[in-house]
Design a protein around this motif. Structure first.
Motif, PDB file in Angstrom:
ATOM      1  N   GLU A 153       0.860  -1.203   0.016  1.00 16.83           N
ATOM      2  CA  GLU A 153       0.049   0.072   0.002  1.00 16.83           C
ATOM      3  C   GLU A 153       0.952   1.146   0.062  1.00 16.83           C
ATOM      4  OE1 GLU A 153      -3.202   0.422  -0.463  1.00 16.83           O
ATOM      5  OE2 GLU A 153      -4.096  -1.325   0.335  1.00 16.83           O
ATOM      6  N   ILE A 154       1.886   1.215   0.781  1.00 20.57           N
ATOM      7  CA  ILE A 154       2.948   2.221   0.739  1.00 20.57           C
ATOM      8  C   ILE A 154       3.498   2.449  -0.506  1.00 20.57           C
ATOM      9  CG2 ILE A 154       5.104   3.273   1.621  1.00 20.57           C
ATOM     10  CD1 ILE A 154       4.298   1.663   4.346  1.00 20.57           C
ATOM     11  N   GLU A 155       3.847   1.577  -1.165  1.00 22.35           N
ATOM     12  CA  GLU A 155       4.488   1.308  -2.653  1.00 22.35           C
ATOM     13  C   GLU A 155       3.487   2.189  -3.659  1.00 22.35           C
ATOM     14  OE1 GLU A 155       5.680  -2.422  -2.805  1.00 22.35           O
ATOM     15  OE2 GLU A 155       7.766  -1.880  -1.815  1.00 22.35           O
ATOM     16  N   SER A 156       2.199   1.487  -3.275  1.00 23.47           N
ATOM     17  CA  SER A 156       1.285   2.284  -4.443  1.00 23.47           C
ATOM     18  C   SER A 156       0.753   3.689  -3.960  1.00 23.47           C
ATOM     19  CB  SER A 156       0.047   1.174  -4.431  1.00 23.47           C
ATOM     20  OG  SER A 156      -0.467   0.865  -3.305  1.00 23.47           O
ATOM     21  N   GLY A 157       1.331   4.293  -2.710  1.00 21.42           N
ATOM     22  CA  GLY A 157       1.207   5.343  -2.622  1.00 21.42           C
ATOM     23  C   GLY A 157      -0.235   5.751  -1.636  1.00 21.42           C
ATOM     24  N   TYR A 158      -1.010   4.911  -1.310  1.00 26.00           N
ATOM     25  CA  TYR A 158      -2.090   5.109  -0.447  1.00 26.00           C
ATOM     26  C   TYR A 158      -1.737   5.376   0.969  1.00 26.00           C
ATOM     27  CZ  TYR A 158      -5.061   3.814  -4.733  1.00 26.00           C
ATOM     28  OH  TYR A 158      -5.517   3.904  -5.928  1.00 26.00           O
ATOM     29  N   LEU A 159      -0.970   4.294   1.366  1.00 27.41           N
ATOM     30  CA  LEU A 159      -0.752   4.336   2.791  1.00 27.41           C
ATOM     31  C   LEU A 159       0.605   5.315   2.951  1.00 27.41           C
ATOM     32  CD1 LEU A 159      -1.239   3.388   5.641  1.00 27.41           C
ATOM     33  CD2 LEU A 159       0.264   1.335   4.951  1.00 27.41           C
ATOM     34  N   TYR A 160       0.666   6.314   3.707  1.00 27.36           N
ATOM     35  CA  TYR A 160       1.761   7.262   3.847  1.00 27.36           C
ATOM     36  C   TYR A 160       2.755   6.447   4.594  1.00 27.36           C
ATOM     37  CZ  TYR A 160       4.580  10.949   5.291  1.00 27.36           C
ATOM     38  OH  TYR A 160       5.751  11.846   5.647  1.00 27.36           O
ATOM     39  N   GLY A 161       2.571   5.691   5.613  1.00 29.05           N
ATOM     40  CA  GLY A 161       3.609   4.999   6.299  1.00 29.05           C
ATOM     41  C   GLY A 161       3.195   4.022   7.211  1.00 29.05           C
ATOM     42  N   THR A 162       4.139   3.414   7.890  1.00 32.30           N
ATOM     43  CA  THR A 162       3.653   2.601   8.957  1.00 32.30           C
ATOM     44  C   THR A 162       4.988   2.533   9.923  1.00 32.30           C
ATOM     45  OG1 THR A 162       3.101   0.337   9.554  1.00 32.30           O
ATOM     46  CG2 THR A 162       4.827   0.456   7.871  1.00 32.30           C
ATOM     47  N   VAL A 163       4.689   2.322  11.342  1.00 38.72           N
ATOM     48  CA  VAL A 163       5.829   2.162  12.261  1.00 38.72           C
ATOM     49  C   VAL A 163       6.151   0.394  12.159  1.00 38.72           C
ATOM     50  CG1 VAL A 163       6.792   2.335  14.503  1.00 38.72           C
ATOM     51  CG2 VAL A 163       5.116   4.097  13.184  1.00 38.72           C
ATOM     52  N   LEU A 164       7.325   0.311  11.896  1.00 35.56           N
ATOM     53  CA  LEU A 164       7.705  -1.293  11.516  1.00 35.56           C
ATOM     54  C   LEU A 164       7.869  -1.743  13.141  1.00 35.56           C
ATOM     55  CD1 LEU A 164       8.103  -3.232   9.229  1.00 35.56           C
ATOM     56  CD2 LEU A 164      10.538  -2.652   9.566  1.00 35.56           C
ATOM     57  N   ASN A 165       7.067  -2.894  13.532  1.00 36.80           N
ATOM     58  CA  ASN A 165       7.227  -3.566  14.406  1.00 36.80           C
ATOM     59  C   ASN A 165       8.373  -4.872  14.104  1.00 36.80           C
ATOM     60  OD1 ASN A 165       7.467  -4.959  17.114  1.00 36.80           O
ATOM     61  ND2 ASN A 165       5.116  -5.292  16.807  1.00 36.80           N
ATOM     62  N   ASP A 166       9.704  -4.337  14.457  1.00 36.18           N
ATOM     63  CA  ASP A 166      10.529  -5.126  13.687  1.00 36.18           C
ATOM     64  C   ASP A 166      10.841  -6.315  14.207  1.00 36.18           C
ATOM     65  OD1 ASP A 166      12.770  -5.543  12.171  1.00 36.18           O
ATOM     66  OD2 ASP A 166      14.172  -4.182  13.258  1.00 36.18           O
ATOM     67  N   SER A 167      10.090  -7.310  13.467  1.00 33.66           N
ATOM     68  CA  SER A 167       9.871  -8.768  13.872  1.00 33.66           C
ATOM     69  C   SER A 167      11.462  -9.431  13.589  1.00 33.66           C
ATOM     70  CB  SER A 167       8.686  -9.560  13.465  1.00 33.66           C
ATOM     71  OG  SER A 167       8.770  -9.635  11.982  1.00 33.66           O
ATOM     72  N   LEU A 168      11.820  -9.038  12.673  1.00 29.21           N
ATOM     73  CA  LEU A 168      13.165  -9.693  12.083  1.00 29.21           C
ATOM     74  C   LEU A 168      14.327  -9.665  13.087  1.00 29.21           C
ATOM     75  CD1 LEU A 168      14.686 -11.437  10.285  1.00 29.21           C
ATOM     76  CD2 LEU A 168      15.099  -9.435   8.988  1.00 29.21           C
ATOM     77  N   THR A 169      14.254  -8.214  13.650  1.00 29.31           N
ATOM     78  CA  THR A 169      15.234  -7.845  14.710  1.00 29.31           C
ATOM     79  C   THR A 169      14.873  -8.459  15.938  1.00 29.31           C
ATOM     80  OG1 THR A 169      15.740  -5.852  13.576  1.00 29.31           O
ATOM     81  CG2 THR A 169      16.664  -6.046  15.703  1.00 29.31           C
ATOM     82  N   GLN A 170      13.535  -8.524  16.193  1.00 27.58           N
ATOM     83  CA  GLN A 170      13.067  -9.124  17.460  1.00 27.58           C
ATOM     84  C   GLN A 170      13.471 -10.646  17.381  1.00 27.58           C
ATOM     85  OE1 GLN A 170       9.113  -8.341  18.867  1.00 27.58           O
ATOM     86  NE2 GLN A 170       9.371  -6.243  18.004  1.00 27.58           N
ATOM     87  N   ALA A 171      13.422 -11.182  16.261  1.00 23.89           N
ATOM     88  CA  ALA A 171      13.653 -12.703  16.116  1.00 23.89           C
ATOM     89  C   ALA A 171      15.254 -12.936  16.364  1.00 23.89           C
ATOM     90  CB  ALA A 171      13.093 -13.334  14.650  1.00 23.89           C
ATOM     91  N   LYS A 172      15.623 -12.096  15.892  1.00 24.31           N
ATOM     92  CA  LYS A 172      17.270 -12.190  16.236  1.00 24.31           C
ATOM     93  C   LYS A 172      17.596 -12.102  17.618  1.00 24.31           C
ATOM     94  CE  LYS A 172      18.863 -10.704  11.492  1.00 24.31           C
ATOM     95  NZ  LYS A 172      18.997  -9.244  10.945  1.00 24.31           N
ATOM     96  N   ALA A 173      16.912 -11.129  18.233  1.00 21.37           N
ATOM     97  CA  ALA A 173      17.323 -11.073  19.626  1.00 21.37           C
ATOM     98  C   ALA A 173      16.770 -12.353  20.237  1.00 21.37           C
ATOM     99  CB  ALA A 173      16.618 -10.002  20.129  1.00 21.37           C
TER     100      ALA A 173
END
Lengths: 579, 350
Positions: free
Chosen positions: B293-313
């Motif tokens: 949605e962000i790439e197509s321009g509708y969604l301005y942005g999101t706050v990433l709940n960074d699951s990958l980093t959390q998974a690493k942790a």
């Protein structure tokens, strides 16, 4: 194993097999059964617990929904400008829901903003109430507390559960923090718990996060609940069997979501445990009964096998004693019957072999006897012929005649038409002839006398049995003095006794024992006369026939012949036929 | 004597048989491998699903470490049973995404009792509960940070100056009219995100007019449904749509497109913030769909709940707990004995 009887072996084998099979199947059966029932009990009590917890959760959720709705309303409506509307929401909610006693909103200082009227006595102490302080301390959750048991409402004194939470509300366009309080009727909790049947001793406990008891259900004594509280506190959550008040129970502990409470259900599964015990008892009973049946069967089977064997063994013992004519007759197992018939044919073979041996022995003895009888003649004949020649040379014609006649008679009796037994009279005349011949030969160097009971003439006696004794008496008695030979014959009990006694030097005891040795054949000696007599006597008459030698030095020597009156039945009869 | 030895033989035979049966029935497994379990509150949650796959992948790279993933189907009762079972099977570590964060205290107590370390993630237990045991950890993001980042994103768009808002203040009243789509009412994250985003605006001096705070329970469909009424009532005045998560933002965007909201007014062939009727919609989480949605321009942005980093942790922490990694060798810091905090990340087209 080697020393055990067949019966014991069979018994041990059968019982071993039966008991091991019983034991293994019993153990497998029981463990499977008890595992199954345990699983069933566990899943059932878990299910019950789950149901109870779900009931509570759905109730709690409805309470929280109400709280959320009120909170949401407070957030979107201004407590100042829409006070009336909000107050309505509060009152309607506490009114509609039967389990909700009252609903309040307090600001962060504990001053009431909305909701039911607060009783005057509690009004000033709100900020110190535990539900209020804990709501502010941890603002992200609902606090369920049952400590403060009475409602703070002015209208009610009911026992309540306080549900409190820090909330934000809008007051004149400004966001403020406060505490919402919903008081729930304690009875609701009780009602939810009492619907469930947990068995005679089963009960429900509700514990808070500090492990203190909020509620306990059912009719039970304090000790038991204290016991179950202790177990629940030590185990936090989960399902497991527990022994409470000496009864088998199944305890399930489940945290109740949102509340930080734990619901503990204690199911009475003692009945199941009893069923298990009964099952074990039944199994033991089956074990014992089939053990007994198996033992009986084993004994019967082993008897069936070993009894014919025992019979066989007894028959064999008979045969061991010498009875070769009895047959073993046994009915029963084929093998034993076969064994018996084999045994019988073996005994038959042994018997025929034995008979053959006996026959061979008899033949051998017959030959021996004949040889013994014949042994006498050549010596005597040679000597007599010698003396006849001597008489003839001296022209003693009468003596020659007498001698030859006597010799002829002697031999006639000797031959006796082949008979082995002859009357005593014949035997005596045989000796007379002999003595006649010898007297002529020894020129009357001895005299003789017959002392015979007349009653014994008719008895039968083995022929040529006295002649060697007389011959012996003549040889050993002839010396310087005129010798006298006395021949006696008489009956003594059932025995015939003949004595041949000659006067003379006699013989010493040593000589007598030497002579006995000769008789028994332990001494080799040239003169075979008396030994022949003795051996024939023994052959024909067995132990009853005997020769006794007595002597008085410088006086006489006496040889006594003891013979049974009866002619020996078997052997001599045989001999009579075949001689 | 002979009899006794026969009995003895039989008894020994029996014992052997029994032992054999016992051995055959018990699972005689005793390898050196570390057994761990990942227990998810609900596998159908796309964020959790992605999260779980990341953890699984990272753990599969660790030698001698087995991971079993279990779905609690959004039921704390089921989850408790699963934990009970895993504890009974003597797992070396449990990684738990709790269903009910308030129920964690009994989990911590029980696992402390059984000496099985736990890592919680995604739902933060109460501090007091986590403090019960030093082998109970939480790996996650601070919920308040997501709200703050969301606010910063919007404030940046509006020119960063509360006194002089740019063209995105459509009615030019120097106040921002917002519609908030809230997650589950009473849910810790929903409450915190909502409160924090508002607080962040106000802290920076931005005037905020909350048109409505609508609860859509994190759910895309519910957001889609509820937006119909909201758009009817507040559609003309709405300047910003703040959503507690991406799913609701996407649901809202669907409704907005249906209600004829976004147009390529500048004719550059795509929807972008330069279009006149463009409205900023922001979410939280960073779902793959949201990125689209962000790439197509509708969604301005999101706050990433960074699951990958959390998974690493989580995986590094697991290695540390299982004795495969030193504390010094960790790229994440354990704070207050029990926590590893992972920052949210802002994700926009820029």
């Amino acid at each position: 194993m080697r020393n055990l009887s067949i019966r014991q072996n069979i018994l041990i084998a059968i019982l071993g097999i039966v008991f091991s099979i019983l034991l293994v199947t019993g153990i497998i059966f029981y463990t499977t059964f008890s595992k199954r029932t345990d699983t069933l009990v566990e899943s059932q009590s878990r299910e019950i617990n789950k149901q109870i917890v779900l009931n509570y959760e759905s109730y709690i959720n409805s309470v929280i929904e109400t709280a959320n709705y009120i909170q949401y309303a407070s957030l979107n409506l201004d407590v100042n400008s829409s006070a009336f509307e909000l107050q309505n929401i509060y009152l309607i909610n506490s009114e509609i829901k039967r389990d909700v006693v009252s609903i309040f909103l307090f600001n962060s200082q504990g001053i009431q903003i909305l909701g039911d009227p607060v009783s005057n006595s509690r009004k000033d102490g709100i900020s110190h109430e535990s539900w209020f302080t804990s709501a502010l301390a941890e603002n992200s959750i609902f606090h369920f507390s049952a400590d403060n048991s009475r409602s703070i409402s002015a209208d009610s004194e009911e026992q309540v559960i306080s549900v409190s939470r820090a909330v934000s509300y809008t007051d004149t366009g400004e966001n403020k923090n406060g505490v919402i309080l919903i008081e729930l009727n304690f009875r609701t909790i009780t009602d939810l718990a009492e619907k469930t049947n947990l068995g005679p001793g089963g009960h429900i406990l509700i514990l808070d996060d500090e492990d203190s008891l909020i509620y306990s259900s059912g009719t039970y004594d304090q000790i038991r609940s204290r016991e179950s509280i202790q177990i629940a506190v030590q185990n936090y959550f989960g399902g497991f069997p527990a022994e409470i008040d000496a009864k088998v129970m199944h305890m399930n502990i489940t945290p109740l979501s949102q509340t930080r409470w734990r619901i503990v259900t204690v199911n009475d599964v003692d009945e199941v445990a009893q069923a298990k015990r009964r099952m074990l008892l039944t199994l033991v009973l089956i074990f014992i009964v089939s053990g007994l049946v198996a033992s009986a069967a084993a004994v019967a089977i082993s008897r069936r096998i070993s009894n014919p064997m025992k019979l066989l063994r007894e028959s064999m013992a008979n045969i061991e004693k010498g009875d070769f004519y009895s047959k073993v007759s046994i009915s029963g197992q084929r093998e034993v019957v076969q064994l018996a018939s084999s045994f019988n044919s073996m005994i038959d073979t042994i018997r025929s072999l034995m008979e053959k041996v006996v026959e061979e022995q008899r033949d051998k003895r017959k030959t021996e006897l004949r040889a013994l009888q014949n042994q006498i003649n050549p010596h005597f004949l040679y000597n007599t012929l010698d003396s006849i020649v001597w008489l003839a040379e001296n022209n003693r014609t009468d003596d020659v005649i007498t001698t030859v006649v006597a010799l002829a008679k002697f031999f006639r009796i000797s031959i006796s038409r082949g008979e082995t037994f002859i009357p005593v009279s014949d035997e005596l005349s045989h000796i007379r002839n002999y003595l006649t011949i010898q007297q002529i030969r020894y020129q009357e160097k001895f005299s003789y006398v017959f002392e015979i009971d007349e009653g014994i003439y008719e008895y039968m006696v083995m022929k040529l049995i006295l002649q060697p004794l007389v011959e012996n008496a003549i040889y050993h008695g002839i010396g310087d003095e005129q010798e006298k030979i006395t021949i006696r014959g008489y009956k003594e009990n059932n025995l015939l006794v003949f004595e041949v006694e000659n006067t003379g030097y006699g013989v010493t005891e040593e000589r007598i024992s030497e002579m006995y040795k000769i008789l028994n054949g332990t001494h080799e000696v040239n003169s075979v006369g008396i030994r022949n007599v003795y051996q024939r006597l023994k052959l024909y008459y067995g132990v009853e026939g005997n020769v006794i030698i007595t002597s008085k030095l410088d006086e006489m020597t006496n040889i006594k012949l003891v013979i049974p009156i009866e002619i020996p039945a078997e052997l001599p009869a045989d001999l009579k036929d075949n001689a | 004597m002979k009899n006794q030895s026969v009995l003895k033989n039989i008894t020994i035979g029996f014992l052997l048989l029994l032992t054999f049966i016992l051995i055959a029935t018990s699972t005689g497994c005793s390898n050196q491998e570390k057994q761990t379990a990942l227990i998810l509150y609900n596998e159908n949650d796309p964020f959790i699903n992605t999260f779980a796959r990341q953890i699984e992948e990272l753990i599969s790279d660790i030698p001698n470490c087995q991971l079993e993933t279990i779905d609690s189907q959004n039921s704390q009762i089921i989850q408790n049973e699963q934990i009970e079972e895993m504890a009974a099977r003597k797992r070396d570590l449990l990684i738990i995404n709790p269903v009910d964060r308030l129920g964690s205290y009994s989990i911590v107590k029980k696992m402390k009792d059984q000496k099985i370390p736990i890592i919680f993630f995604n739902r933060e237990p109460l501090i007091e509960d986590l403090n019960i045991w030093d082998k109970a950890y939480y790996v996650g993001a601070r919920a308040e940070q997501s709200g703050q980042l969301q606010a910063e994103l919007i404030m940046g768009l509006f020119g960063s100056d509360p006194g002089q808002l740019n063209q995105y203040d459509r009615n030019g009243d120097t106040s921002i009219q917002v519609v908030i789509l809230k997650g589950e009412q009473g849910h810790q994250d929903a409450e915190i995100r909502t409160a924090e985003v508002v607080r962040a605006f106000r802290e920076r001096g931005f005037k905020l007019e909350i048109l409505i705070t609508e609860v859509a329970n994190w759910n895309q469909e519910q957001a889609f449904e509820k937006m119909e009424h909201i758009l009817k009532t507040y559609g003309s005045r709405m300047e910003v749509l703040l959503s507690n998560n991406d799913a609701m933002a996407i649901g809202a965007l669907e409704r907005m497109r249906q209600e004829d909201f976004f147009h390529d007014t500048n004719g550059n062939g795509r929807i972008d913030p330069l279009d006149e009727d463009w409205l900023p919609v922001v979410g939280i989480d960073g779902l793959a769909e949201a990125v689209k949605e962000i790439e197509s321009g509708y969604l301005y942005g999101t706050v990433l709940n960074d699951s990958l980093t959390q998974a690493k942790a989580i995986v590094e922490l697991s290695e540390y707990i299982l004795g495969m990694r030193d504390l010094d060798g960790m790229n994440f810091t354990i704070i207050d004995n029990n926590y590893i905090w992972i920052d949210y990340k802002v994700f926009t087209l820029d």
